[in-house]
Design an enzyme around this catalytic site. Structure first.
Site, mmCIF file in Angstrom:
data_model
loop_
_atom_site.group_PDB
_atom_site.id
_atom_site.type_symbol
_atom_site.label_atom_id
_atom_site.label_comp_id
_atom_site.label_asym_id
_atom_site.label_seq_id
_atom_site.Cartn_x
_atom_site.Cartn_y
_atom_site.Cartn_z
ATOM 1 N N ARG A 87 -5.540 -2.479 0.978
ATOM 2 C CA ARG A 87 -4.527 -2.715 -0.063
ATOM 3 C C ARG A 87 -5.202 -3.018 -1.399
ATOM 4 O O ARG A 87 -4.782 -2.503 -2.443
ATOM 5 C CB ARG A 87 -3.662 -3.893 0.378
ATOM 6 C CG ARG A 87 -2.720 -4.472 -0.627
ATOM 7 C CD ARG A 87 -1.414 -3.706 -0.614
ATOM 8 N NE ARG A 87 -0.390 -4.410 -1.373
ATOM 9 C CZ ARG A 87 -0.333 -4.444 -2.690
ATOM 10 N NH1 ARG A 87 -1.240 -3.842 -3.409
ATOM 11 N NH2 ARG A 87 0.646 -5.093 -3.299
ATOM 12 N N ASP A 147 7.374 2.987 2.500
ATOM 13 C CA ASP A 147 8.412 1.984 2.245
ATOM 14 C C ASP A 147 9.746 2.700 2.085
ATOM 15 O O ASP A 147 9.780 3.862 1.685
ATOM 16 C CB ASP A 147 8.108 1.178 0.982
ATOM 17 C CG ASP A 147 8.920 -0.105 0.955
ATOM 18 O OD1 ASP A 147 8.466 -1.105 1.526
ATOM 19 O OD2 ASP A 147 10.040 -0.087 0.403
ATOM 20 N N ARG A 195 6.681 -3.583 10.817
ATOM 21 C CA ARG A 195 5.681 -4.054 9.842
ATOM 22 C C ARG A 195 4.322 -4.356 10.483
ATOM 23 O O ARG A 195 3.586 -5.230 10.011
ATOM 24 C CB ARG A 195 6.165 -5.323 9.121
ATOM 25 C CG ARG A 195 7.268 -5.084 8.119
ATOM 26 C CD ARG A 195 6.700 -4.660 6.775
ATOM 27 N NE ARG A 195 7.772 -4.407 5.830
ATOM 28 C CZ ARG A 195 8.177 -5.251 4.897
ATOM 29 N NH1 ARG A 195 7.585 -6.411 4.766
ATOM 30 N NH2 ARG A 195 9.152 -4.916 4.101
ATOM 31 N N TYR A 202 19.490 -2.147 -3.187
ATOM 32 C CA TYR A 202 18.381 -2.349 -4.134
ATOM 33 C C TYR A 202 18.609 -1.549 -5.412
ATOM 34 O O TYR A 202 18.267 -1.993 -6.509
ATOM 35 C CB TYR A 202 17.049 -1.941 -3.489
ATOM 36 C CG TYR A 202 16.592 -2.887 -2.401
ATOM 37 C CD1 TYR A 202 15.899 -4.060 -2.718
ATOM 38 C CD2 TYR A 202 16.856 -2.637 -1.072
ATOM 39 C CE1 TYR A 202 15.491 -4.941 -1.733
ATOM 40 C CE2 TYR A 202 16.448 -3.509 -0.069
ATOM 41 C CZ TYR A 202 15.770 -4.659 -0.409
ATOM 42 O OH TYR A 202 15.364 -5.533 0.563
ATOM 43 N N ARG A 230 0.251 -7.538 5.765
ATOM 44 C CA ARG A 230 -0.640 -8.565 5.200
ATOM 45 C C ARG A 230 -1.226 -9.562 6.191
ATOM 46 O O ARG A 230 -2.166 -10.264 5.861
ATOM 47 C CB ARG A 230 0.084 -9.307 4.068
ATOM 48 C CG ARG A 230 0.180 -8.479 2.803
ATOM 49 C CD ARG A 230 1.176 -9.077 1.843
ATOM 50 N NE ARG A 230 2.511 -9.020 2.430
ATOM 51 C CZ ARG A 230 3.616 -9.387 1.810
ATOM 52 N NH1 ARG A 230 3.557 -9.875 0.603
ATOM 53 N NH2 ARG A 230 4.778 -9.285 2.407
#
Ligand code: CP3
Length: 335
Positions: A31, A68, A18, A143, A22
Site C-alpha cells: 500500500r 473497491d 477484507r 455514497y 491493513r
C-alpha cells in the site's frame, strides 16, 4: 464452487471479507509503495500482489479480487478520493447530475481491474476459487448522494423520497453498469462474484424491496442472461428479518449473513441454499475463547448444510494476524 451449487462440504470452505487489508504488514508495505488507495486498485501488479498475500499466508479456499465498490462512481467521473483517516469521498450528485450520467467509457476505465483478475487467476492454485465483486446499486448510490460515508445514509433515504424518478434512474443505471462490470470480471477469470449491499439495513420494508431486492435482481438477471452459469453471492448487511425473502427475490446462489443474524434463523435460510458468514469480526480481534466459541456455534448449527465460512463483515485493521491462523485451523478441525 460446490457449496455455491448447494452441496454440503465438510469442513466448509473459508475466506474472509477484507482478507487483504491493513491488519497484514505485507499489505501495508505494498500500500505504501502504491501511493494512493486508487493507485493500488488500478495497478494490476499491486492489486494482484495484495490479493495473493492472504492466500499465501493462510491458504484460504477463495481469493477476492482486490479493488473497491467505489471504482464504479470513480469510472462515472464522480471524482472519488480516499483520504487517510477519513475514508472515501466524492462530489455529491444532484438530480441534474444523475440525468447527465452516462455509462460510456466506464468499462474502459476499469480495464486494469480486468487485467488484475486475469493475472490473479493464473497465479492462484487451481483449487482456490477467485471471487470478483461490486457494490449493490443502493449501497453505491448512498455514497454518490451524500458524497461520503454517513452513519445511517439519511441523505440517500431523503433523496429517494424527494426525487423518486431520479433515484430510480440512478439505481437502474448502476444496476446495468455493475452487471456489465461483473460479466467482464467473469470473462477475465472470476469463478464467482459477490454483490455487497452493506447499507441494506437502513431501509424500511418497502424500500428494501424497491432499492435493495429489485436492483440486485435486475443485476442477477442481466448477468445470467449472457452468462447462464454465473454463481452469485448477495450480501445484504443488517437486513435482519427481511432476509427471509432475499434469496428468492434476488435469485442469488448464496446469501451472506452478518453477525446479528440469529443462527436458528440462518439455519432456516440454509434450507433453501448456501449461506455465508457470520462470525463477528470483533471475535477475531479478541482471539482465544471468544474466537473459539463463535466458530464452534456457527459450525454446530450451520456446518451440516451448505456453508461458506466467513465473517459477518470485513476484518478490521486491529485484528491480530495470528488469530486468523487460529480461526482457519479451527474451522478445518485442526485446533
Ligand atoms: O474483501 C477484500 O479483501 C477485497 C477488497 C475490498 C475493499 N473494499 C478494499 C478496501 C472490498 C470487497 C471492499 C468493499 C467495500 N468498499 C464496501 C462493501 C463491503 C463493506 O465493507 O461494507 C464498502 C462499503 C466500501 C467503501 C469503502 N472502501 C470504505 C467505506 C472504505 C474506508 C473504510 C476503511 O476501512 O478504511 C474503503 C477503503 C478500503 N477498501 C480499504 C480496503 C482494504 C482500506 C483503505 C486503505 O488501505 O487505506
Amino acid at each position: 464452487m460446490r457449496v455455491l451449487s448447494g452441496q454440503t462440504v465438510s469442513p466448509p470452505p473459508i475466506w474472509l471479507m477484507r482478507q487483504a487489508g491493513r491488519y497484514l504488514p505485507e499489505y501495508r508495505e505494498t500500500r505504501a509503495k502504491a501511493g494512493s488507495f486508487l493507485d493500488l486498485c488500478y495497478t494490476p501488479e499491486h492489486a494482484i500482489e495484495v490479493t495473493l498475500q492472504p492466500i499465501r499466508r493462510y491458504g484460504f479456499d477463495a481469493a477476492i479480487l482486490f479493488s473497491d465498490i467505489l471504482v464504479i462512481p470513480d469510472a462515472l467521473k464522480r471524482n472519488v478520493k480516499f483520504t487517510e483517516g477519513y475514508g472515501p469521498s466524492m462530489d455529491p450528485i444532484s438530480e441534474e447530475g444523475i440525468r447527465q450520467l452516462t455509462p460510456e467509457g466506464v468499462l474502459d476505465h476499469l480495464a486494469p481491474v480486468f487485467e488484475a483478475v486475469t493475472g490473479i487467476r493464473s497465479a492462484l492454485p487451481e483449487e482456490t476459487t477467485l471471487l470478483g465483486f461490486c457494490g449493490a446499486p443502493w449501497t453505491v448510490a448512498t455514497y454518490m448522494i451524500a458524497g461520503h460515508g454517513t452513519p445511517d445514509q439519511a441523505p440517500a433515504r431523503l433523496f429517494a423520497y424527494q426525487h423518486p424518478e431520479a433515484f430510480d434512474h440512478l439505481l437502474a443505471l448502476l444496476a446495468d453498469v455493475s452487471a456489465e462490470y461483473l460479466i467482464r470480471q467473469i470473462d477475465a477469470g472470476a469463478d464467482a462474484v459477490q454483490i455487497f449491499d452493506s447499507w441494506a439495513g437502513v431501509l424500511g420494508e418497502r424500500e428494501f424491496e424497491r432499492f435493495a431486492v429489485g436492483p440486485v435482481r435486475r443485476m442477477v438477471d442481466r448477468v445470467r442472461s449472457s452468462r447462464p452459469n454465473a454463481k452469485i453471492i448477495a450480501f445484504a448487511k443488517g437486513a435482519g428479518y427481511m432476509l427471509k425473502g432475499y434469496r428468492q427475490g434476488t435469485d442469488a446462489d448464496a446469501i451472506g449473513l452478518d453477525w446479528s443474524v440469529p443462527l436458528a434463523f440462518a439455519a432456516e435460510l440454509q434450507k433453501d441454499g448456501a449461506v455465508q458468514g457470520n462470525l463477528d469480526p470483533m471475535r477475531v480481534v479478541a482471539g482465544g475463547k471468544a474466537l473459539e466459541d463463535g466458530i464452534d456455534a456457527i459450525l454446530e448449527v450451520l456446518g451440516n448444510g451448505p456453508l461458506i465460512f466467513n465473517l459477518g463483515h470485513g476484518i478490521t485493521p486491529q485484528a491480530n494476524p495470528d488469530h486468523v491462523t487460529a480461526l482457519v485451523n479451527r474451522v478445518r478441525g485442526k485446533g
